[in-house]
Design a protein around this motif. Sequence first.
Motif, PDB file in Angstrom:
ATOM      1  N   HIS A  11       2.263 -10.385   4.298  1.00  0.00           N
ATOM      2  CA  HIS A  11       2.826 -10.886   3.063  1.00  0.00           C
ATOM      3  C   HIS A  11       3.306  -9.508   2.520  1.00  0.00           C
ATOM      4  O   HIS A  11       2.630  -8.704   2.561  1.00  0.00           O
ATOM      5  N   PRO A  12       4.657  -9.529   1.881  1.00  0.00           N
ATOM      6  CA  PRO A  12       5.040  -8.525   1.348  1.00  0.00           C
ATOM      7  C   PRO A  12       4.081  -7.831   0.307  1.00  0.00           C
ATOM      8  O   PRO A  12       4.136  -6.414  -0.075  1.00  0.00           O
ATOM      9  N   LEU A  13       3.808  -8.682  -0.426  1.00  0.00           N
ATOM     10  CA  LEU A  13       2.851  -8.085  -1.499  1.00  0.00           C
ATOM     11  C   LEU A  13       1.572  -7.680  -1.015  1.00  0.00           C
ATOM     12  O   LEU A  13       0.756  -6.911  -1.725  1.00  0.00           O
ATOM     13  N   MET A  14       1.353  -7.831   0.223  1.00  0.00           N
ATOM     14  CA  MET A  14      -0.042  -7.162   0.672  1.00  0.00           C
ATOM     15  C   MET A  14       0.256  -6.014   1.729  1.00  0.00           C
ATOM     16  O   MET A  14      -0.776  -5.516   2.375  1.00  0.00           O
ATOM     17  N   THR A  15       1.264  -5.332   1.541  1.00  0.00           N
ATOM     18  CA  THR A  15       1.710  -4.008   2.246  1.00  0.00           C
ATOM     19  C   THR A  15       1.096  -3.030   1.431  1.00  0.00           C
ATOM     20  O   THR A  15       0.822  -3.149   0.017  1.00  0.00           O
ATOM     21  N   ALA A  16       0.339  -1.883   1.960  1.00  0.00           N
ATOM     22  CA  ALA A  16      -0.219  -0.969   1.397  1.00  0.00           C
ATOM     23  C   ALA A  16       0.449  -0.115   0.167  1.00  0.00           C
ATOM     24  O   ALA A  16       0.040   0.022  -0.848  1.00  0.00           O
ATOM     25  N   SER A  17       1.831  -0.132   0.401  1.00  0.00           N
ATOM     26  CA  SER A  17       2.727   0.429  -0.689  1.00  0.00           C
ATOM     27  C   SER A  17       2.766  -0.592  -1.552  1.00  0.00           C
ATOM     28  O   SER A  17       2.677   0.019  -2.865  1.00  0.00           O
ATOM     29  N   ALA A  18       2.884  -1.666  -1.595  1.00  0.00           N
ATOM     30  CA  ALA A  18       2.935  -2.774  -2.690  1.00  0.00           C
ATOM     31  C   ALA A  18       1.558  -2.641  -3.305  1.00  0.00           C
ATOM     32  O   ALA A  18       1.679  -2.909  -4.635  1.00  0.00           O
ATOM     33  N   ILE A  19       0.710  -2.812  -2.848  1.00  0.00           N
ATOM     34  CA  ILE A  19      -0.767  -2.484  -3.307  1.00  0.00           C
ATOM     35  C   ILE A  19      -0.757  -1.267  -4.280  1.00  0.00           C
ATOM     36  O   ILE A  19      -1.370  -1.779  -5.450  1.00  0.00           O
ATOM     37  N   ARG A  20      -0.597  -0.306  -3.678  1.00  0.00           N
ATOM     38  CA  ARG A  20      -0.679   0.971  -4.590  1.00  0.00           C
ATOM     39  C   ARG A  20       0.380   0.744  -5.638  1.00  0.00           C
ATOM     40  O   ARG A  20      -0.282   1.061  -6.794  1.00  0.00           O
ATOM     41  N   GLN A  21       1.544   0.368  -5.599  1.00  0.00           N
ATOM     42  CA  GLN A  21       2.582   0.429  -6.677  1.00  0.00           C
ATOM     43  C   GLN A  21       1.860  -0.865  -7.832  1.00  0.00           C
ATOM     44  O   GLN A  21       1.945  -0.362  -8.896  1.00  0.00           O
ATOM     45  N   ALA A  22       1.290  -1.654  -7.270  1.00  0.00           N
ATOM     46  CA  ALA A  22       0.940  -2.774  -8.452  1.00  0.00           C
ATOM     47  C   ALA A  22      -0.534  -2.171  -9.039  1.00  0.00           C
ATOM     48  O   ALA A  22      -0.784  -2.466  -9.939  1.00  0.00           O
ATOM     49  N   ALA A  23      -1.266  -1.549  -8.275  1.00  0.00           N
ATOM     50  CA  ALA A  23      -2.494  -0.825  -8.744  1.00  0.00           C
ATOM     51  C   ALA A  23      -1.995   0.175  -9.755  1.00  0.00           C
ATOM     52  O   ALA A  23      -2.760   0.190 -10.927  1.00  0.00           O
ATOM     53  N   ALA A  24      -0.971   0.932  -9.612  1.00  0.00           N
ATOM     54  CA  ALA A  24      -0.609   1.841 -10.282  1.00  0.00           C
ATOM     55  C   ALA A  24      -0.032   1.249 -11.917  1.00  0.00           C
ATOM     56  O   ALA A  24      -0.235   1.893 -12.960  1.00  0.00           O
ATOM     57  N   ASN A  25       0.362   0.184 -11.705  1.00  0.00           N
ATOM     58  CA  ASN A  25       0.961  -0.772 -13.090  1.00  0.00           C
ATOM     59  C   ASN A  25      -0.353  -1.727 -13.328  1.00  0.00           C
ATOM     60  O   ASN A  25       0.051  -2.670 -14.320  1.00  0.00           O
ATOM     61  N   PHE A  26      -1.536  -1.564 -13.081  1.00  0.00           N
ATOM     62  CA  PHE A  26      -2.499  -2.595 -13.227  1.00  0.00           C
ATOM     63  C   PHE A  26      -2.786  -2.769 -14.872  1.00  0.00           C
ATOM     64  O   PHE A  26      -3.092  -3.986 -15.451  1.00  0.00           O
ATOM     65  N   GLN A  27      -2.622  -1.577 -15.636  1.00  0.00           N
ATOM     66  CA  GLN A  27      -3.251  -1.489 -17.098  1.00  0.00           C
ATOM     67  C   GLN A  27      -2.192  -2.515 -17.751  1.00  0.00           C
ATOM     68  O   GLN A  27      -2.400  -3.157 -18.599  1.00  0.00           O
TER      69      GLN A  27
END
Length: 464
Positions: A79-95
């Motif tokens: 899944h595109p949202l489960m790529t390492a880059s997508a996970i890192r990007q979403a984690a950076a925006n978590f707050q």
Amino acid sequence: MGLFERVTSNRTGAILIAAALLCSSGQSQAQSQAQSSGNGVSNFFGTIFSGQKVAAQPATPSPDGSPPPWSGEDGASGHPLMTASAIRQAAANFQNCVASMWPDAARRNITQQNFERFTAGLEPDLRIMDLMDSQPEFTKAIWDYLDILVNDNRLAKGREILAQYKPQFDAVEKAYGVDRYIIASIWGIESNYSTQVGDRNVVRSTATLACIGRRQAYFRDEFLTAIEILNRGDLRPEQMRGSWAGAFGPTQFMPTAFKRYAVDADGDRRRDVVDNVADLIASTANNLRKDGWQTGRSWGYEVVLPEGFNFMLADKSKAMTIAQWQSQGLKRADGKPFPDTTDKAYLLAPAGMQGPGFLMLQNFRVIMKYNPAEAYALAIGHFADRLRGGPPFVQPWPRQERVLSRAERLELQQLLAQRGLYKGTPDGQFGGQTREALRSFQASIGAPADGFASSDVLERLRGR
């Protein structure tokens, strides 16, 4: 609710058992974190019978005992949202993601003070991404899992629980009409009677999944509902510990399932399904009743199939009355008569012609609403029967059969697809489509079309 991934259903508890079973042939861990949300029984059974994905067994902890970190790798789902880059990007925006959910929280009458209080300092738990998208390798057969789940130690503890809380079970049976043995069975299989409920922060887990990964819309509701539960005061933050997908309590409620089914049985104005046994038992019973539980009825019967039986009838969509099944030559394995031949049931033959058959009634379907996997529901029903003094299954399982590896299961589906028999996407997960395709292949070669994925049928598909 419970050996299977229950990300799409109410629970994740039994899931923990599955993962634990994978790494040990001893005592099951009915709630580590392998279920569809954590680790469980439900996940494993779902893989075999429902095509659901099972969570991975936990990785080795760090030397200091802390949980392992995220692998930093792409998820296996693709899944595109489960790529390492997508996970890192979403984690950076978590707050920012968590803060953006405040308007929805306000519409649920959550106070701003409580929203900020319960989300203060939240950091994403990225290890969940590995658990969510794992592709485990199973090496045990259904009969091995049933042996472990329905064992003497758990049965003894279940009988102690039934005796210890007899007044609460009496009251719940009277109020809800749900069999105490089924409730005790769920409690035992989901959490080994409250000893294995998971230890992840439910708010953190659901917030992580609401902001990162492929199931954000689903988990946004779970996260906001978890905050609702705390805002209302039903549970304290320290009580909301559970599986990585957010299921909590001895019978593994997802937050939204808690919202729908939890009840205050003792009148203390709190619905405490974690530490209050009266609320726990009543809430589980209320869940089953609202899902259509039929009072005084069984979940199903072990049956003996006649020689030459047409296994094309062993399909959930082909329910018939007990009388009609009798006309096909089916008999109860214990020799007793069927209580009501007008009951409608479908036939489950999890080991094909080599193992026992089961006629599944309405209450079996209700258990499957608690966790949508036939093997999980079979374990719950059988454990309940044993708790009330019933015997083990009469007919033997084909213990001589070798369990196919995941690679072999994937190959089997691919070979069926090449013959135009399997229409799904080969993924190594066996569900109804795989069984139907297998039956068609078996029938085409003149073999008993029982849909059982044996090593022999794989060899026949290979053309050897």
